[in-house]
Design an enzyme around this catalytic site. Structure first.
Site, PDB file in Angstrom:
ATOM      1  N   GLY A 123      22.323 -40.916  46.526  1.00 59.06           N
ATOM      2  CA  GLY A 123      21.335 -40.618  47.541  1.00 59.06           C
ATOM      3  C   GLY A 123      20.306 -41.842  47.341  1.00 59.06           C
ATOM      4  O   GLY A 123      20.499 -42.938  47.049  1.00 59.06           O
ATOM      5  N   ASN A 124      19.151 -41.346  48.236  1.00 56.41           N
ATOM      6  CA  ASN A 124      18.140 -42.744  48.176  1.00 56.41           C
ATOM      7  C   ASN A 124      16.680 -42.038  48.011  1.00 56.41           C
ATOM      8  O   ASN A 124      16.581 -40.817  48.072  1.00 56.41           O
ATOM      9  CB  ASN A 124      18.335 -43.486  49.523  1.00 56.41           C
ATOM     10  CG  ASN A 124      17.987 -42.542  50.548  1.00 56.41           C
ATOM     11  OD1 ASN A 124      16.837 -41.845  50.804  1.00 56.41           O
ATOM     12  ND2 ASN A 124      19.202 -42.264  51.316  1.00 56.41           N
ATOM     13  N   ARG A 125      15.590 -42.903  48.095  1.00 54.61           N
ATOM     14  CA  ARG A 125      14.376 -42.497  47.597  1.00 54.61           C
ATOM     15  C   ARG A 125      13.647 -41.967  48.916  1.00 54.61           C
ATOM     16  O   ARG A 125      12.322 -41.881  48.713  1.00 54.61           O
ATOM     17  CB  ARG A 125      13.696 -43.685  46.883  1.00 54.61           C
ATOM     18  CG  ARG A 125      14.187 -43.787  45.588  1.00 54.61           C
ATOM     19  CD  ARG A 125      13.613 -45.188  44.912  1.00 54.61           C
ATOM     20  NE  ARG A 125      12.270 -44.897  44.869  1.00 54.61           N
ATOM     21  CZ  ARG A 125      11.403 -46.179  44.735  1.00 54.61           C
ATOM     22  NH1 ARG A 125      11.885 -47.233  44.290  1.00 54.61           N
ATOM     23  NH2 ARG A 125       9.970 -46.098  44.467  1.00 54.61           N
ATOM     24  N   SER A 126      13.944 -41.745  50.161  1.00 58.80           N
ATOM     25  CA  SER A 126      13.195 -41.358  51.094  1.00 58.80           C
ATOM     26  C   SER A 126      12.736 -39.951  50.939  1.00 58.80           C
ATOM     27  O   SER A 126      13.553 -39.006  50.445  1.00 58.80           O
ATOM     28  CB  SER A 126      14.265 -41.102  52.381  1.00 58.80           C
ATOM     29  OG  SER A 126      13.475 -40.849  53.394  1.00 58.80           O
ATOM     30  N   ALA A 175      16.835 -41.924  56.301  1.00 55.37           N
ATOM     31  CA  ALA A 175      17.512 -42.868  55.488  1.00 55.37           C
ATOM     32  C   ALA A 175      18.850 -42.310  55.329  1.00 55.37           C
ATOM     33  O   ALA A 175      18.998 -41.501  54.414  1.00 55.37           O
ATOM     34  CB  ALA A 175      16.927 -42.991  54.006  1.00 55.37           C
TER      35      ALA A 175
END
Ligand code: CTP
Length: 414
Positions: free
Chosen positions: A218-221, A286
């Site tokens: 995943g990502n930090r958005s 994102a």
């Protein structure tokens, strides 16, 4: 008029918080708290009916000031004129059908309606009522009249209403109201209805690519910027569809059609489904560039591999696909979260991305710890396809949203 002890602190923005007589009046307490805790001076002006739902003592304790509904208290201080004149913003939370009718027709039989007539500050009324009352032609005509005179009247949210029924008519989330109030204080005309009639699709949040039933890439958005874009666009009259990937438990924006998508593949499918007819498409999500090639349908054990190899497959670029499939006149906005490196600085990478993606506008954020991701404020640049570049100073994500919509409208005309 001479100064009195009831005068607001001139160093703080001064908000009159009108409260209408509906069950949602209790949520005005949360709006009051949000405003006072972020440094605003607030005077609460309930209607008599509102005081049946929340006692004056609650508003007095939370605001630190006496509360009256009528015009005959503190008569020497002429409060019905004083409050309206001093206000930097008048909010009404909740605005009932009755209060909207009175405001539209200039009635002034209590302190709140008199204040609405005397003020020249921005006025924002947040409706809450049963669906039938909201949809009634009388209410709709009153809302149109108020909007035509410059009042901000966002559509209510859909969801659980008083009693067992659900539908359109729920008060917007208090956090959203506070956010829009702060935007109006910073930019008084930020919510003019200039997006009326436009269909806008916005993606937000971060996608997650499953490795097994428990783990994902995943990502930090956080989704906050995309949600702010949706909230501001809806308040400016647009018909908004928000496609939300994973976000940090944000309130559903009022008056917005919400769709959910978990992975890049799901987001891609929904974006293709809803973008066809849109006038403006904004890819703020994102999107993971890669996904695990194989998704295990059981939880991978640490002894299964040593060390665990993760083979990745490239995801399709949704934005590039949307640009290729765009209908004539459709305006497409991309986002770019960049860091500088040995090849180019942030703007260098962003200018190349603007050309590569073929978008009409690219929103550029410099990213790093505590910048852009998971925080309330944002800064950056808007790069237009014609080479125009606008610098956005650090500010609320709603303020960036307002500037983005201004820029999109300007660019669509040229
Ligand atoms: N985007 C997309 N589909 C992807 C990856 C990105 O639609 N598979 C969109 C994002 O929503 C954003 C824009 O493309 O609007 C730029 O995303 P970014 O990750 O910055 O760009 P990349 O194409 O991944 O470029 P690079 O890896 O070179 O930075």
């Amino acid at each position: 008029m001479t100064a009195t002890s009831a005068d607001p602190d001139p160093t703080k923005p001064f908000v009159v918080l009108g409260v209408g007589g509906g069950v949602a009046a209790y949520k005005a307490c949360e709006v009051l708290r949000g405003l006072t805790e972020s440094g605003h001076e607030v005077r609460v002006v309930p209607t008599e009916a509102a005081l049946n739902f929340v006692g004056a003592a609650t508003f007095e304790a939370l605001s630190g000031h006496p509360v009256h509904a009528g015009v005959f208290a503190d008569v020497p201080e002429v409060p019905h004129v004083r409050l309206g004149r001093r206000a930097d913003l008048v909010l009404v939370v909740p605005a009932t059908a009755d209060l909207l009718a009175k405001a539209a027709h200039g009635q002034a039989d209590d302190l709140l309606t008199a204040t609405l007539l005397t003020t020249r500050a921005p006025v924002a009324l947040f409706p809450a009522m049963h669906t039938e009352m909201w949809e009634h032609p009388a209410t709709q005509a009153n809302v149109e009249l108020l909007r035509s005179r410059g009042c901000v009247v966002p559509d209510p949210a859909s969801g659980r209403l008083t009693g067992p029924d659900t539908g359109k008519g729920r008060l917007a989330d208090p956090a959203e109201i506070v956010d829009l109030a702060r935007l109006l204080l910073a930019v008084p005309d930020a919510l003019r209805p200039d997006l009326t009639g436009l269909k806008i699709v916005i993606s937000a949040g971060g996608t997650r690519e499953a490795l097994d039933p428990v783990r994902y890439l995943g990502n930090r958005s956080s989704g906050k910027q995309g949600y702010a874009l949706a909230r501001v666009a809806a308040a400016r009259g647009a018909q908004v569809t928000l496609v939300a990937a994973h976000t940090q438990s944000l309130p559903d924006p009022a008056g917005v059609q919400l769709r959910h998508a978990g992975s890049a593949a799901e987001l891609r499918a929904v974006m293709h489904e809803v973008s066809g007819e849109a006038d403006i498409v904004v890819m703020a999500a994102a999107v993971a560039d890669f996904r695990p090639t194989n998704r295990a349908d059981y939880k991978i054990k640490k002894t299964d591999h040593d060390p665990a190899p993760v083979e990745l497959t490239r995801n399709p670029d949704i934005l590039t696909e949307l640009v290729a499939a765009r209908k004539p006149g459709q305006f497409i906005v991309g986002f770019a979260a960049e860091t500088g490196d040995s090849r180019a600085d942030v703007l260098g990478h962003a200018r190349a991305k603007l050309r590569r993606k073929g978008v009409d506008l690219l929103v550029v954020n410099a990213v790093g710890d505590g910048i852009a991701f998971e925080v309330e404020n944002n800064s950056g640049w808007l790069l237009r396809a014609d080479g125009t570049e606008i610098t956005i100073p650090l500010g609320a994500k709603s303020a960036l949203a307002a500037t983005l919509w201004d820029t999109v409208l300007l660019a669509r005309q040229s």
